[in-house]
Design an enzyme around this catalytic site. Sequence first.
Site, PDB file in Angstrom:
ATOM      1  N   ARG A  18      13.452   1.808  -0.953  1.00  6.23           N
ATOM      2  CA  ARG A  18      13.738   0.375  -1.159  1.00  6.23           C
ATOM      3  C   ARG A  18      12.616  -0.213  -2.010  1.00  6.23           C
ATOM      4  NH1 ARG A  18      13.465  -2.972   3.592  1.00  6.23           N
ATOM      5  NH2 ARG A  18      13.746  -4.555   2.003  1.00  6.23           N
ATOM      6  N   ALA A  77       0.814  -3.671   6.133  1.00  9.71           N
ATOM      7  CA  ALA A  77       0.556  -5.082   6.472  1.00  9.71           C
ATOM      8  C   ALA A  77      -0.570  -5.238   7.505  1.00  9.71           C
ATOM      9  CB  ALA A  77       1.840  -5.726   6.981  1.00  9.71           C
TER      10      ALA A  77
HETATM   11  O1  CA2 Z   1       0.650  -2.262  -1.647  1.00  7.93           O
HETATM   12  C1  CA2 Z   1       0.539  -1.655  -0.575  1.00  7.93           C
HETATM   13  O2  CA2 Z   1       0.390  -0.451  -0.488  1.00  7.93           O
HETATM   14  C2  CA2 Z   1       0.654  -2.446   0.743  1.00  7.93           C
HETATM   15  O3  CA2 Z   1      -0.286  -1.898   1.658  1.00  7.93           O
HETATM   16  C3  CA2 Z   1       2.068  -2.225   1.239  1.00  7.93           C
HETATM   17  C4  CA2 Z   1       2.410  -3.053   2.474  1.00  7.93           C
HETATM   18  C5  CA2 Z   1       2.049  -4.524   2.277  1.00  7.93           C
HETATM   19  O4  CA2 Z   1       2.261  -5.239   3.481  1.00  7.93           O
HETATM   20  C6  CA2 Z   1       0.599  -4.685   1.846  1.00  7.93           C
HETATM   21  O5  CA2 Z   1       0.340  -6.048   1.639  1.00  7.93           O
HETATM   22  C7  CA2 Z   1       0.345  -3.917   0.564  1.00  7.93           C
HETATM   23  C8  CA2 Z   1       3.909  -2.968   2.759  1.00  7.93           C
HETATM   24  C9  CA2 Z   1       4.448  -1.589   2.847  1.00  7.93           C
HETATM   25  C10 CA2 Z   1       5.940  -1.653   2.755  1.00  7.93           C
HETATM   26  O6  CA2 Z   1       6.381  -0.456   2.169  1.00  7.93           O
HETATM   27  C11 CA2 Z   1       7.673  -0.420   1.711  1.00  7.93           C
HETATM   28  C12 CA2 Z   1       7.956   0.597   0.857  1.00  7.93           C
HETATM   29  C13 CA2 Z   1       9.226   0.696   0.340  1.00  7.93           C
HETATM   30  C14 CA2 Z   1      10.207  -0.200   0.725  1.00  7.93           C
HETATM   31  C15 CA2 Z   1       9.903  -1.208   1.595  1.00  7.93           C
HETATM   32  C16 CA2 Z   1       8.630  -1.322   2.118  1.00  7.93           C
END
Ligand code: CA2
Length: 144
Positions: A18, A77
Amino acid sequence: MKTVYLLNGPNLNLLGKRQPEIYGHETLADVVQSCTTTASALGLDLYAFQSNHEGAIIDKIHEARDKAAGIVINPGAFTHTSVAILDALNAFEGPVIEVHISNVHKREAFRHHSYVSLRAEGVIAGLGTEGYLAAVRRLAMLLA
Ligand code: CA2
């Protein structure tokens, strides 16, 4: 052979499935595979773990105290909320590199602060999943 832990936090199991416009097309399995290959070329074993649960990540950091020489962590997060993960990392003696796939500083203000950065030797953000490989390389240098 030294072992490094690659820890990923909540929702990173959805990587490649996603929101590719933010997080790219590689899956977490792809990331683990390329990090394992990179680590092995640098003489390191790599153990990977992902969880959507804060306590499970803390338990892995505790386990790393005995088993790992260094940690690469994308706390997801929890980066922005978890004093408990910071406390656990403070109880780990080796180097820690924090990775964010996206450039958190280009996003919402609540993503600009990281508790984990208070502990990390280095922080990588916005390099996409390539950032994990840079982190493994940096750990290898710090552990040499
Ligand atoms: O940029 C990053 O790696 C984060 O650690 C990712 C987190 C976010 O809350 C941070 O602020 C930055 C979110 C991970 C969500 O990963 C997904 C990957 C694919 C689809 C949906 C969510």
